[in-house]
Design a protein around this motif. Structure first.
Motif, PDB file in Angstrom:
ATOM      1  N   ILE A 103       0.740  -1.130  -0.144  1.00  0.00           N
ATOM      2  CA  ILE A 103       0.028   0.092   0.056  1.00  0.00           C
ATOM      3  C   ILE A 103       0.815   1.177   0.050  1.00  0.00           C
ATOM      4  O   ILE A 103       0.511   2.233  -0.832  1.00  0.00           O
ATOM      5  N   ILE A 104       1.746   1.300   0.898  1.00  0.00           N
ATOM      6  CA  ILE A 104       2.651   2.542   1.061  1.00  0.00           C
ATOM      7  C   ILE A 104       3.539   2.587  -0.308  1.00  0.00           C
ATOM      8  O   ILE A 104       3.732   3.567  -0.760  1.00  0.00           O
ATOM      9  N   PHE A 105       4.026   1.487  -0.756  1.00  0.00           N
ATOM     10  CA  PHE A 105       5.018   1.557  -1.951  1.00  0.00           C
ATOM     11  C   PHE A 105       4.243   1.980  -3.062  1.00  0.00           C
ATOM     12  O   PHE A 105       4.713   2.958  -3.891  1.00  0.00           O
ATOM     13  N   ALA A 106       3.137   1.565  -3.375  1.00  0.00           N
ATOM     14  CA  ALA A 106       2.518   1.828  -4.390  1.00  0.00           C
ATOM     15  C   ALA A 106       1.846   3.343  -4.514  1.00  0.00           C
ATOM     16  O   ALA A 106       2.089   4.082  -5.426  1.00  0.00           O
ATOM     17  N   GLY A 107       1.388   3.848  -3.396  1.00  0.00           N
ATOM     18  CA  GLY A 107       1.030   5.194  -3.200  1.00  0.00           C
ATOM     19  C   GLY A 107       1.998   6.019  -3.295  1.00  0.00           C
ATOM     20  O   GLY A 107       1.947   7.138  -3.876  1.00  0.00           O
ATOM     21  N   MET A 108       2.954   5.965  -2.346  1.00  0.00           N
ATOM     22  CA  MET A 108       4.152   6.849  -2.385  1.00  0.00           C
ATOM     23  C   MET A 108       5.018   6.912  -3.927  1.00  0.00           C
ATOM     24  O   MET A 108       5.154   8.216  -4.269  1.00  0.00           O
TER      25      MET A 108
END
Length: 281
Positions: A103-108
Motif C-alpha cells: 500500500i505505502i510502496f504503490a501510493g508513495m
C-alpha cells in the motif's frame, strides 16, 4: 597498459576518488544493515522504501531549485515517514506487513511519478537519483554519508544483542521484556536512513541490491553473524570499487556496474558453496 597503470589511471581524477570512497562507505553501511534485512526476510520492505522516497526527492528538487542538500533531507524525511507508516498500518489495522508495504510502496511511488510528470524540465536531473550518480558525489555529500553511516553503525553496535534476539527468537525477546515494537521501528528507520545515504551511489531502482545481495552472499559462507557482517561489507566494498573501474573502462552507468559486479560475486559464491556441498555428500 600494465595492471598497475590500469589501476592508477582512473584515480588521477578527483571525482573517481570521491566516487570510490562513497561506494566503500555505502557498501559497508548497506551490508551491515542488509544482514538484518536478509535474516528477517525484509527485502520487499527495503525495495518499497527505496521507491517510497521518490516524492520526497521530487519535492526537495522543487523547493531547493535543484540543490543536492534539500533532496537529501526531504528524501530522508519521506523515507522515515514511509517506514513508520508501514509499521503503524501493519500493527494497528490488522493488515499483514507485506500488504502494508504494498500500500505505502504503490501510493508513495505513484505520488513521486505524479510530481515528476507535472514538471518535465527536471526529469533528467532526477534520473540520477533513479539510477545513481556516484561520480557526481561532492565532498559535502561524502561527509553527510560518513556522518549518517557512522551513526547507523554505532546504533547497531550498541543494540546488537537486542537486534539479534529479536531477529532469531521473538519469543525470547518477549520473555526478556525487550521493547520489541520500538526496536522494530528503529530497525525500519535505520534501513530508511541507509537507503537515503546510498541514494546517489546506485539510485532508487537498484538500491535493494546493495541491501540484499552482499548479505545474501555472506550468508552462504558463514552462519556467524559478526563474520557475516564483515564478509558482506567486504563484498559490497569490492563490488563498489570493481564496478567503478568497469564503469570507467567500459563506459557504462556506474550504479548498474556496481550492482552487476555485486550480483557476479553472489553467483560465484553460490556456485562455490554449491559445489562444496555436493563434494561432501
Amino acid at each position: 597498459m600494465t595492471i598497475f597503470e590500469i589501476l592508477l589511471q582512473p584515480l588521477q581524477y578527483a571525482f573517481m576518488q570521491r566516487g570510490m570512497l562513497a561506494a566503500v562507505l555505502v557498501g559497508i553501511v548497506c551490508a551491515v544493515v542488509g544482514v538484518f534485512v536478509v535474516l528477517r526476510g525484509m527485502a520487499f520492505f527495503g525495495d518499497a522504501l527505496a521507491h517510497a522516497i521518490l516524492p520526497g526527492v521530487a519535492v526537495g528538487y522543487l523547493l531547493g531549485g535543484g540543490a543536492r542538500g534539500p533532496l537529501f533531507w526531504w528524501g530522508l524525511l519521506t523515507g522515515v515517514f514511509a517506514a513508520l507508516g508501514i509499521g503503524t498500518i501493519s500493527r494497528s489495522a490488522r493488515i499483514k506487513e507485506d500488504t502494508a508495504i504494498g500500500i505505502i510502496f504503490a501510493g508513495m511511488f505513484a505520488l513521486g511519478i505524479a510530481l515528476i510528470s507535472s514538471v518535465r524540465s527536471y526529469t533528467a536531473d532526477l534520473a540520477h537519483f533513479l539510477f545513481g550518480d556516484v561520480l557526481g558525489v561532492r565532498t559535502p555529500d561524502l561527509l553527510l554519508t560518513a556522518a549518517f553511516g557512522a551513526a547507523i553503525l554505532l546504533i547497531i553496535f550498541l543494540l546488537y544483542k537486542e537486534f539479534v534476539v529479536l531477529s532469531f527468537d521473538p519469543v525470547l525477546a518477549a520473555t526478556l521484556r525487550l521493547p520489541a515494537r520500538l526496536l522494530d521501528y528503529l530497525l525500519m528507520v535505520l534501513i530508511a536512513i541507509a537507503i537515503v545515504v546510498s541514494l546517489q551511489t546506485v539510485g532508487v531502482a537498484l538500491m535493494v541490491a546493495m541491501l540484499v545481495t552482499p548479505a545474501a552472499a555472506a550468508s552462504l559462507l558463514t552462519r556467524r553473524l559478526p563474520v557475516m557482517m564483515a564478509l558482506a561489507a567486504l563484498i559490497a566494498s569490492l563490488s563498489g570499487i570493481t564496478g567503478l573501474y568497469l564503469s570507467y573502462y567500459l563506459n557504462i552507468a556506474s550504479g548498474a556496474a556496481i550492482v552487476l559486479t555485486c550480483t557476479a560475486f553472489f553467483g560465484i559464491v553460490w556456485i562455490i558453496t554449491g559445489l562444496g556441498r555436493k563434494s561432501l555428500q
